[in-house]
Design a protein around this motif. Structure first.
Motif, PDB file in Angstrom:
ATOM      1  N   ASP A 107     -10.890  -6.980   1.992  1.00  0.00           N
ATOM      2  CA  ASP A 107     -10.541  -6.232   3.218  1.00  0.00           C
ATOM      3  C   ASP A 107     -10.646  -7.241   4.349  1.00  0.00           C
ATOM      4  OD1 ASP A 107     -10.483  -4.628   5.489  1.00  0.00           O
ATOM      5  OD2 ASP A 107     -12.542  -3.910   5.199  1.00  0.00           O
ATOM      6  N   PRO A 129      -3.227   7.990   8.285  1.00  0.00           N
ATOM      7  CA  PRO A 129      -2.931   9.377   8.703  1.00  0.00           C
ATOM      8  C   PRO A 129      -3.598   9.755  10.026  1.00  0.00           C
ATOM      9  CG  PRO A 129      -4.646   9.371   7.053  1.00  0.00           C
ATOM     10  CD  PRO A 129      -4.271   7.935   7.249  1.00  0.00           C
ATOM     11  N   GLN A 161      -6.135  11.283  10.519  1.00  0.00           N
ATOM     12  CA  GLN A 161      -6.728  12.617  10.412  1.00  0.00           C
ATOM     13  C   GLN A 161      -7.407  12.739   9.049  1.00  0.00           C
ATOM     14  OE1 GLN A 161      -3.967  15.893   9.906  1.00  0.00           O
ATOM     15  NE2 GLN A 161      -2.313  14.453   9.475  1.00  0.00           N
ATOM     16  N   SER A 196     -12.944  -4.133  12.048  1.00  0.00           N
ATOM     17  CA  SER A 196     -13.759  -5.156  11.373  1.00  0.00           C
ATOM     18  C   SER A 196     -13.487  -6.489  12.058  1.00  0.00           C
ATOM     19  CB  SER A 196     -13.360  -5.278   9.899  1.00  0.00           C
ATOM     20  OG  SER A 196     -13.366  -4.027   9.301  1.00  0.00           O
ATOM     21  N   GLY A 198      -5.875   0.844   8.491  1.00  0.00           N
ATOM     22  CA  GLY A 198      -6.648   1.650   7.533  1.00  0.00           C
ATOM     23  C   GLY A 198      -7.169   0.849   6.348  1.00  0.00           C
ATOM     24  N   LYS A 199      -7.353  -0.436   6.531  1.00  0.00           N
ATOM     25  CA  LYS A 199      -7.815  -1.280   5.406  1.00  0.00           C
ATOM     26  C   LYS A 199      -9.258  -0.956   5.016  1.00  0.00           C
ATOM     27  CE  LYS A 199      -7.022  -5.067   7.678  1.00  0.00           C
ATOM     28  NZ  LYS A 199      -6.433  -4.549   8.924  1.00  0.00           N
ATOM     29  N   MET A 250      -8.074  13.780   5.485  1.00  0.00           N
ATOM     30  CA  MET A 250      -7.199  14.199   4.377  1.00  0.00           C
ATOM     31  C   MET A 250      -8.092  14.694   3.245  1.00  0.00           C
ATOM     32  SD  MET A 250      -4.140  13.261   5.397  1.00  0.00           S
ATOM     33  CE  MET A 250      -3.134  13.259   3.956  1.00  0.00           C
ATOM     34  N   SER A 260      -4.564  -4.683  12.278  1.00  0.00           N
ATOM     35  CA  SER A 260      -5.788  -4.023  12.719  1.00  0.00           C
ATOM     36  C   SER A 260      -5.529  -2.541  12.983  1.00  0.00           C
ATOM     37  CB  SER A 260      -6.299  -4.702  13.983  1.00  0.00           C
ATOM     38  OG  SER A 260      -7.430  -4.055  14.435  1.00  0.00           O
ATOM     39  N   GLY A 261      -6.330  -1.695  12.406  1.00  0.00           N
ATOM     40  CA  GLY A 261      -6.193  -0.248  12.596  1.00  0.00           C
ATOM     41  C   GLY A 261      -5.268   0.399  11.583  1.00  0.00           C
ATOM     42  N   GLU A 280     -11.042   1.668   5.640  1.00  0.00           N
ATOM     43  CA  GLU A 280     -11.172   3.006   5.049  1.00  0.00           C
ATOM     44  C   GLU A 280     -10.718   2.969   3.585  1.00  0.00           C
ATOM     45  OE1 GLU A 280     -12.405   5.892   6.531  1.00  0.00           O
ATOM     46  OE2 GLU A 280     -13.028   4.449   8.056  1.00  0.00           O
ATOM     47  N   TYR A 284      -9.105  -8.953   8.087  1.00  0.00           N
ATOM     48  CA  TYR A 284      -8.371  -8.625   9.311  1.00  0.00           C
ATOM     49  C   TYR A 284      -6.882  -8.879   9.159  1.00  0.00           C
ATOM     50  CZ  TYR A 284     -11.219 -12.865   9.370  1.00  0.00           C
ATOM     51  OH  TYR A 284     -11.958 -13.954   9.003  1.00  0.00           O
ATOM     52  N   GLY A 285      -6.089  -7.983   9.753  1.00  0.00           N
ATOM     53  CA  GLY A 285      -4.631  -8.152   9.691  1.00  0.00           C
ATOM     54  C   GLY A 285      -4.131  -8.995  10.856  1.00  0.00           C
TER      55      GLY A 285
HETATM   56  N1  LIG Z   1      -7.225   7.325   4.799  1.00  0.00           N
HETATM   57  C1  LIG Z   1      -7.593   7.639   6.017  1.00  0.00           C
HETATM   58  N2  LIG Z   1      -7.890   8.914   6.305  1.00  0.00           N
HETATM   59  C2  LIG Z   1      -8.256   9.276   7.531  1.00  0.00           C
HETATM   60  N3  LIG Z   1      -8.368   8.414   8.566  1.00  0.00           N
HETATM   61  C3  LIG Z   1      -8.100   7.120   8.353  1.00  0.00           C
HETATM   62  C4  LIG Z   1      -7.703   6.675   7.057  1.00  0.00           C
HETATM   63  N4  LIG Z   1      -7.489   5.353   7.145  1.00  0.00           N
HETATM   64  C5  LIG Z   1      -7.756   5.005   8.411  1.00  0.00           C
HETATM   65  N5  LIG Z   1      -8.126   6.057   9.136  1.00  0.00           N
HETATM   66  C6  LIG Z   1      -8.484   6.081  10.580  1.00  0.00           C
HETATM   67  O1  LIG Z   1      -8.037   4.884  11.148  1.00  0.00           O
HETATM   68  C7  LIG Z   1      -9.120   4.157  11.694  1.00  0.00           C
HETATM   69  C8  LIG Z   1      -8.909   2.693  11.505  1.00  0.00           C
HETATM   70  O2  LIG Z   1      -9.001   2.393  10.148  1.00  0.00           O
HETATM   71  P1  LIG Z   1      -9.680   1.078   9.608  1.00  0.00           P
HETATM   72  O3  LIG Z   1     -10.895   0.760  10.377  1.00  0.00           O
HETATM   73  O4  LIG Z   1      -9.794   1.228   8.172  1.00  0.00           O
HETATM   74  O5  LIG Z   1      -8.569   0.038   9.984  1.00  0.00           O
HETATM   75  P2  LIG Z   1      -8.538  -1.496   9.601  1.00  0.00           P
HETATM   76  O6  LIG Z   1      -7.205  -1.759   9.068  1.00  0.00           O
HETATM   77  O7  LIG Z   1      -9.674  -1.821   8.757  1.00  0.00           O
HETATM   78  O8  LIG Z   1      -8.701  -2.181  10.990  1.00  0.00           O
HETATM   79  P3  LIG Z   1      -9.371  -3.560  11.328  1.00  0.00           P
HETATM   80  O9  LIG Z   1      -8.532  -4.625  10.761  1.00  0.00           O
HETATM   81  O10 LIG Z   1      -9.374  -3.564  12.796  1.00  0.00           O
HETATM   82  O11 LIG Z   1     -10.724  -3.492  10.773  1.00  0.00           O
HETATM   83  C9  LIG Z   1     -10.326   4.671  11.034  1.00  0.00           C
HETATM   84  O12 LIG Z   1     -11.465   4.570  11.852  1.00  0.00           O
HETATM   85  C10 LIG Z   1      -9.986   6.114  10.753  1.00  0.00           C
HETATM   86  O13 LIG Z   1     -10.234   6.887  11.898  1.00  0.00           O
END
Ligand SMILES: Nc1ncnc2c1ncn2[C@@H]1O[C@H](COP(=O)(O)OP(=O)(O)OP(=O)(O)O)[C@@H](O)[C@H]1O
Length: 982
Positions: A381, A51, A53, A160, A107-108, A55, A104-105, A110, A383-384
């Motif tokens: 969790d 999102p 943002q 990550s 939201g994994k 939530m 990547s990014g 989180e 990396y994608g």
């Molecule tokens: N459920 C959520 N609510 C609000 N913000 C989120 C949520 N999930 C992700 N985000 C936003 O997206 C950003 C990236 O998410 P996250 O670090 O979890 O991605 P990732 O898939 O783990 O990426 P990577 O593979 O690079 O580690 C977070 O820093 C946060 O700002």
């Protein structure tokens, strides 16, 4: 619940789409994202869209709403899948795992944090200390791992840069007992070089920006990241200072000591200073441009400065003849060695931190017998997929890992499902899906795969260039449909860290550093076996990970990144469509929709739901389990929603199952009560039987003991001839202690009964014998009650004690000519003012005399016996006696108890003597019988005469008097007695 559902937009489960097409799928996904519904189900899989943002859906209320509920009771959420995994683990004692994937990014990380928070919140609210500490450390470890393993990338500010798989262990109760973190392939190349716009790992910036001046000074550091080669890029700060504090606090909470934390900082500082080292070449030899930095590095790593210098400028080589020589580096080799050293330092530091956290959270003192089966929930969790303009070895590894995970997903969700339908004979429309096995093989196949070719090339690095490697790949893989030769920089595969650095670190005086470099103890001559390449190491770890996941019940969270701009409102259709395609989500929906949401072997289904049907509870009488299951299904009316396989029941819609679950939940409390009742009854019956047996044994034992006791008594009494022996020599044998404890009353009863038997036949002809008999009875029975009440009457008490009275008595005998003394004794006269004076009483067969003992027994009053018409006594202890006379001048006295025998009551004696006197007289005269005399007395009064003891014991006063005294003169010699209240 109804309220929540009414707020839904689009389809909350992709299975419910009208048509399973990419268009409809994307439309639904976009609609839900725009309406803030970031989660959607595909059966049990949760599709999540980042999102970007905040939530408000992760608070305590949400946790409570999802806790213990079925998957389809609430709107889709990470919590539903977490709860499903937890329930499966708790109910069926199955290991489960939640695989979070996406690029990547997406939201994994989180998502993994929310999942951990949820599990922590729903487990053990009773705050047991050890459980709380495990949860605390698990949650805090995320903060530490993010600091050391995450970095800002162009795609994600908190990306990550390592793969993380966390196992949480649970006891039979469902409480967390520990955990273990596995880390995969840290992107260590980032330590020395970052893509434009990216940063090094957060930890460097956090230390430089957040460390106090004193700490930085002790580490020989400045607080500006721009001063260091490795952190120059991305030196602009965001929230590094506050993060530093949070990480420091987390380290302390987890249990890192101050020395350990300082060692971590020293290692980071050493890496930063290493990066600033420059090498100069004067044409012949290479030297360090800044020797001061060298001293600081040696101080930080607690090693010898000269050893640090030689490790950086030379390489120790073992010659073929077994000699060891120092080979000088070229300027390029020296730079390469320095960077390799810096990367290795960081990689080992990270691995050590993970290991240290594991040592804190690992399951301790787990006893499977006491604590039951140890179950696990794994959270992955990792990396994608990453595709950059310039892809390096790390991207190769990361993408290979994602292919492996996608393959596992295909295997578990798509392939296995279809295979199962075939096996079970379920009519099934086959769904085509893209199987990536071919790509996985392309990378990992032995001898032919890319990793094998790469390993071969690394064996001859130095002699073989990248071009030769690519030629070799082309040669072996050109026919492969998915092979397109492109790259040329694969150097990181060679794990080329000069052995000298390992030995240098092992020689450090810092214990923490030495722990990180255990392989530094190998001497140069021992190094014979070539280390495994990074690619092979990574491949092995990923294969092991996939095996670990495959043996658990998987739950999936598929994360989608909506746009590249990190915008909460932009839904980039093309990007999302691409992710949906490569994640195989559409195929997932097709398989789910065509297939069945739920399946279970008949036996287990029956076991779980048999209470919901009268034909199956408690046990069915049908020929097979399948028929019993059919009975349950038809009773609930969802025959159209199921299919019967060979060994399993397949349920199409989860709602059918949900209704069954609901009914089961309603019945469970009733069954629990019923089972409790039955069990309590069984327990009570068992206890009762046991008690009966105990009492039976006790009874028999006591009977035996009592008998044995009396046999002994009989034996002892057998020889007793002499009556006196009963009272003197013969002692009752002590009853056994056990008998006394359990049955004292029985013993006493037996004793008394026995004693009576023994003394019964002794004729009471003689007072002495009576006494002996009583004494014998007392000895035998152990009854200490005073039985000696029948003492001998002395009657003439004064003659026996006072010589002056004897004189007076003689004189009176001469004077009044009486023939015998009926009674004499001390007494007290009481006047009407209740004043008393000592007197003596003498009753002869002629007269009653009242004497004054203080005046030599002077006669004060003389009353002829003939004038006595009646007698009254009291029943109390005062021994008040009234002799009624016809002259109406009654003699009223209290008989005194003897000084030597204060318990002697003499009223009975006085009365007895008088009765005796009158009886004799009448008998002599032949006018009245004993009965005639006593006929004037009531029964009670007769007893009063006979049992004088009763007089003593009775508390109420009884009065024996002449009813018509003074009005009806009694016949001579016949006293009239009566009773009445005074
Ligand atoms: N459920 C959520 N609510 C609000 N913000 C989120 C949520 N999930 C992700 N985000 C936003 O997206 C950003 C990236 O998410 P996250 O670090 O979890 O991605 P990732 O898939 O783990 O990426 P990577 O593979 O690079 O580690 C977070 O820093 C946060 O700002």
């Amino acid at each position: 619940m109804a309220e929540l559902e009414s707020l839904e937009f689009g389809k909350s489960d992709f299975i419910l789409l009208d048509e399973v097409t990419m268009e409809q799928f994307m439309e639904n996904l976009k609609l839900r994202f725009e309406k803030g519904r970031i989660y959607t189900f595909i059966g049990e899989v949760v599709v999540s869209v980042n999102p970007y943002q905040h939530m408000d859906i992760y608070g305590k209320d949400s946790i409570e709403a999802y806790r213990g509920r079925e998957l389809y009771e609430n709107p889709p959420h990470l919590f539903s899948v977490s709860d499903a995994a937890y329930k499966a683990m708790k109910r069926r004692a199955k290991d489960t795992c939640i695989v979070i994937s996406g690029e990547s990014g997406a939201g994994k990380t989180e998502a993994s944090k929310y999942i951990m928070q949820y599990i922590a919140a729903i487990t053990n609210p009773a705050l047991r200390e050890e459980v709380e500490s495990v949860k605390h450390v698990l949650l805090k470890s995320t903060c530490v791992l993010e600091a050391f393993g995450n970095a800002k990338t162009n795609r994600n500010d908190n990306s990550s840069r390592f793969g993380k798989y966390m196992d949480i262990n649970f006891n039979f109760n469902g409480d967390p007992t520990g955990g273990h973190i596995n880390n995969y392939l840290l992107e260590k190349s980032r330590v020395v070089q970052q893509q434009p716009g990216e940063r090094n790992f957060h930890s460097f910036y956090q230390l430089l920006r957040g460390g106090s001046d004193d700490v930085l000074k002790s580490l020989h550091l400045d607080n500006d990241p721009a001063l260091y080669t490795y952190t120059r890029q991305g030196a602009t700060s965001n929230n590094d200072r506050s993060s530093h504090k949070a990480v420091l606090h987390a380290l302390q909470v987890i249990g890192f000591t101050e020395e350990e934390i300082h060692s971590i900082y020293e290692t980071l500082a050493a890496i930063l200073l290493l990066g600033n080292l420059e090498f100069v070449c004067d044409g012949e030899s290479v030297s360090l441009s800044e020797p001061l930095a060298l001293t600081e590095i040696s101080a930080l790593t607690q090693t010898d400065p000269e050893c640090v210098r030689t490790s950086l400028l030379y390489r120790t080589v073992a010659t073929g003849g077994g000699d060891v020589i120092q080979k000088e580096h070229s300027q390029q080799d020296a730079c390469f060695g320095r960077d390799a050293f810096a990367k290795a330092l960081y990689e080992r530091l990270f691995a050590w931190i993970v290991g240290r956290i594991n040592s804190v959270i690992e399951v301790k003192n787990y006893n499977p017998v006491l604590h039951g089966k140890n179950t696990v929930i794994g959270v992955l969790d990792i990396y994608g997929f990453e595709i950059f303009d310039n892809n390096s070895f790390e991207q190769f590894c990361i993408n290979y890992c994602n292919e492996k995970l996608q393959h596992l997903f295909i295997e578990l969700i798509l392939q296995q499902e279809q295979e199962e339908y075939e096996r079970e004979g379920i009519v099934w429309e086959h769904v085509d899906y893209v199987d990536n096995q071919i790509i996985v093989d392309l990378v990992e196949q032995p001898h032919k795969g890319i990793i094998s070719v790469l390993d071969e090339a690394c064996l001859t690095v130095g002699n073989v260039t990248d071009t030769v490697l690519l030629q070799s790949l082309d040669q072996k893989l050109s026919q492969h449909p998915h092979y397109t030769p492109k790259g040329k920089d694969l150097n990181p595969n060679y794990n080329l860290l000069f052995q000298d650095f390992k030995r240098l670190m092992f020689s450090s005086c810092n214990g923490v550093l030495r722990q990180m470099w255990p392989d530094g103890q190998t001497s140069i001559t021992e190094v014979t076996k070539r280390p495994q390449t990074a690619a092979t190491l990574f491949k092995n770890s990923i294969v092991a990970l996939v095996q670990k996941l495959a043996c658990k019940e998987p739950y999936y969270v598929r994360c989608i990144k909506p746009n590249e701009l990190k915008s909460p409102v932009l839904f980039d259709d093309a990007r999302c469509r691409h992710q949906v395609a490569y994640l195989g989500l559409l195929e997932n929906v097709m398989v789910r929709r065509a297939g069945f949401a739920y399946r279970q072997p008949y036996e287990r289904f029956l076991q779980r739901y048999k209470m919901t049907c009268e034909y199956t509870w408690p046990n069915h009488l049908m020929p097979t389990d399948q028929e019993a299951v059919r009975a349950i299904v038809s009773q609930h009316g969802f025959d159209a929603d199921v299919d019967y396989g060979r060994s399993k029941l397949f349920v199409r819609s989860p709602r059918s199952l949900f209704s069954l679950e609901q009914e089961r939940n309603q019945l469970i409390p009733i069954l629990v009560l019923f089972l409790q009742k039955v069990w309590r009854g069984a327990l009570a019956r068992m206890r009762c039987r046991r008690m009966r047996a105990i009492y039976c044994i006790m009874r028999c034992y006591k009977r035996y003991k009592v008998k044995a006791h009396f046999w002994e008594v009989e034996r002892r009494f057998a020889n007793v001839r002499n009556m006196a022996d009963y009272g003197r020599s013969v002692q009752w044998p002590e009853p056994p202690a056990a008998l006394c404890r359990f049955h004292r009353n029985t013993v006493n009863l037996y004793k008394r009964w026995w004693a009576r038997q023994m003394v019964k036949n002794i004729p009471p002809s003689d007072m002495l014998e009576v006494r002996a008999k009583v004494a014998a009875y007392s000895a035998l029975s152990g009854e200490r009650k005073d039985w000696g009440v029948r003492r001998a009457w002395e009657r003439d008490y004064l003659s026996n004690t006072c010589s002056s009275f004897v004189q007076v008595s003689k004189e009176l005998r001469n004077k009044d000519d009486f023939s015998r003394v009926l009674f004499s004794g001390f007494c007290r006269k009481i006047n009407r003012f209740n004043k008393s004076t000592d007197r003596a009483l003498l009753i002869t067969d002629k007269c009653v005399y009242k004497l004054e003992p203080k005046k030599q027994f002077k006669v004060l009053k003389r009353t002829p016996l003939q004038t006595v018409t009646g007698l009254s006594v009291t029943s109390g202890a005062d021994q008040l006696v009234a002799l009624h006379c016809s002259s109406q001048d009654d003699v009223l006295l209290c008989l005194q108890r003897g000084l030597l025998s204060p318990n002697q009551d003499r009223v009975g004696e006085l009365v007895g003597s008088l009765v005796d006197q009158f009886t004799r007289r009448h008998l002599q005269k032949g006018r009245q019988t004993h009965e005639q005399i006593f006929s004037h007395f009531s029964c009670e009064e007769e007893e009063t005469f006979i049992h004088e003891q009763r007089l003593q014991q009775s508390t109420s006063r009884r009065h024996i008097t002449e009813p018509d005294r003074g009005r009806q003169p009694a016949a001579e010699g016949s006293p009239k007695c009566g009773s009445g209240a005074k």
